[in-house]
Enzyme design. Structure first.
Site, mmCIF file in Angstrom:
data_model
loop_
_atom_site.group_PDB
_atom_site.id
_atom_site.type_symbol
_atom_site.label_atom_id
_atom_site.label_comp_id
_atom_site.label_asym_id
_atom_site.label_seq_id
_atom_site.Cartn_x
_atom_site.Cartn_y
_atom_site.Cartn_z
ATOM 1 N N VAL A 61 -62.685 -68.212 -25.192
ATOM 2 C CA VAL A 61 -61.899 -69.424 -25.410
ATOM 3 C C VAL A 61 -61.573 -69.595 -26.889
ATOM 4 C CG1 VAL A 61 -61.827 -71.933 -25.134
ATOM 5 C CG2 VAL A 61 -62.800 -70.514 -23.332
ATOM 6 N N CYS A 62 -62.528 -69.345 -27.759
ATOM 7 C CA CYS A 62 -62.280 -69.459 -29.200
ATOM 8 C C CYS A 62 -61.243 -68.435 -29.643
ATOM 9 C CB CYS A 62 -63.578 -69.283 -29.983
ATOM 10 S SG CYS A 62 -64.810 -70.556 -29.657
ATOM 11 N N GLU A 63 -61.307 -67.258 -29.057
ATOM 12 C CA GLU A 63 -60.315 -66.223 -29.373
ATOM 13 C C GLU A 63 -58.919 -66.679 -28.954
ATOM 14 O OE1 GLU A 63 -59.112 -61.624 -28.357
ATOM 15 O OE2 GLU A 63 -61.189 -62.249 -28.042
ATOM 16 N N SER A 116 -67.602 -70.111 -31.761
ATOM 17 C CA SER A 116 -67.671 -68.741 -32.272
ATOM 18 C C SER A 116 -66.391 -68.002 -31.938
ATOM 19 C CB SER A 116 -68.854 -67.987 -31.657
ATOM 20 O OG SER A 116 -68.828 -66.635 -32.070
#
Length: 181
Positions: A64-66, A59
């Site tokens: 971390v995805c950001e 997501s």
């Protein structure tokens, strides 16, 4: 029946089950149907003739995805036009669009697999227990052959960006021998 694979990745230290096949370098990249931020369908063929870096993430709205998507956005600025960087998640397209605007993401194309889980199941990265995508990177050449795969062993960690970028750069080297049919 959907194939299940165990002991590939963990989420917060606990093993999870991935749904779909195990792909290998040298395999033809499976087709998929996802949607863009305007709800239009997108398939592998949409980027025909380009090198594709596909970053699957759980997501965009997680730290971390950001970080990963921001990093790939920076890296994409250094790549030739014949390379496209795609980030696929199960986030709704509206949320992806809003997030990209707030994060100034302008080089990575975000796509949503929320409708059919087509990408997750075709690439073997849908986490059964969470119904999210496992953090994975696929580098696919201009002829749709998979040239690099990275399944991040712990989903809550960042990928090895250097290895991904090396794989992309190796595909963009001028060919030393021309082939004829």
């Amino acid at each position: 029946m959907v194939m299940e694979r165990n002991n590939v990745v963990t989420f917060k230290g606990k093993p999870v089950t991935l749904l779909g096949p195990e792909l290998h370098v040298g395999d033809r990249a499976p087709d998929f149907t996802v949607v863009d931020n305007g709800l239009s369908p997108v398939t592998l063929a949409t980027y025909s003739g380009k090198v594709k870096v596909i970053s699957a993430v759980p997501s965009l709205d997680t730290p971390v995805c950001e970080m990963e998507t921001r990093r790939f956005n920076q890296e994409a600025a250094t790549l030739p036009d014949k390379v496209v960087v795609l980030t696929i998640s199960l986030d709704l397209p509206f949320a992806q669009k809003r997030w990209c605007g707030a994060a100034n993401i302008d080089r990575v194309i975000t796509l949503s697999d929320y409708q059919e889980r087509s990408f997750g199941l075709a690439y073997g990265v849908l986490i059964k227990e969470l119904k999210l995508l496992s953090r994975s990177i696929f580098v696919i050449d201009r002829t749709d052959i998979i040239r690099y795969i990275q399944h991040v062993p712990e989903v809550t960690r960042e990928p090895d960006y250097g290895a991904v970028m090396d794989a992309v750069k190796n595909l963009n080297q001028p060919e030393s021998v021309s082939s004829s049919a």
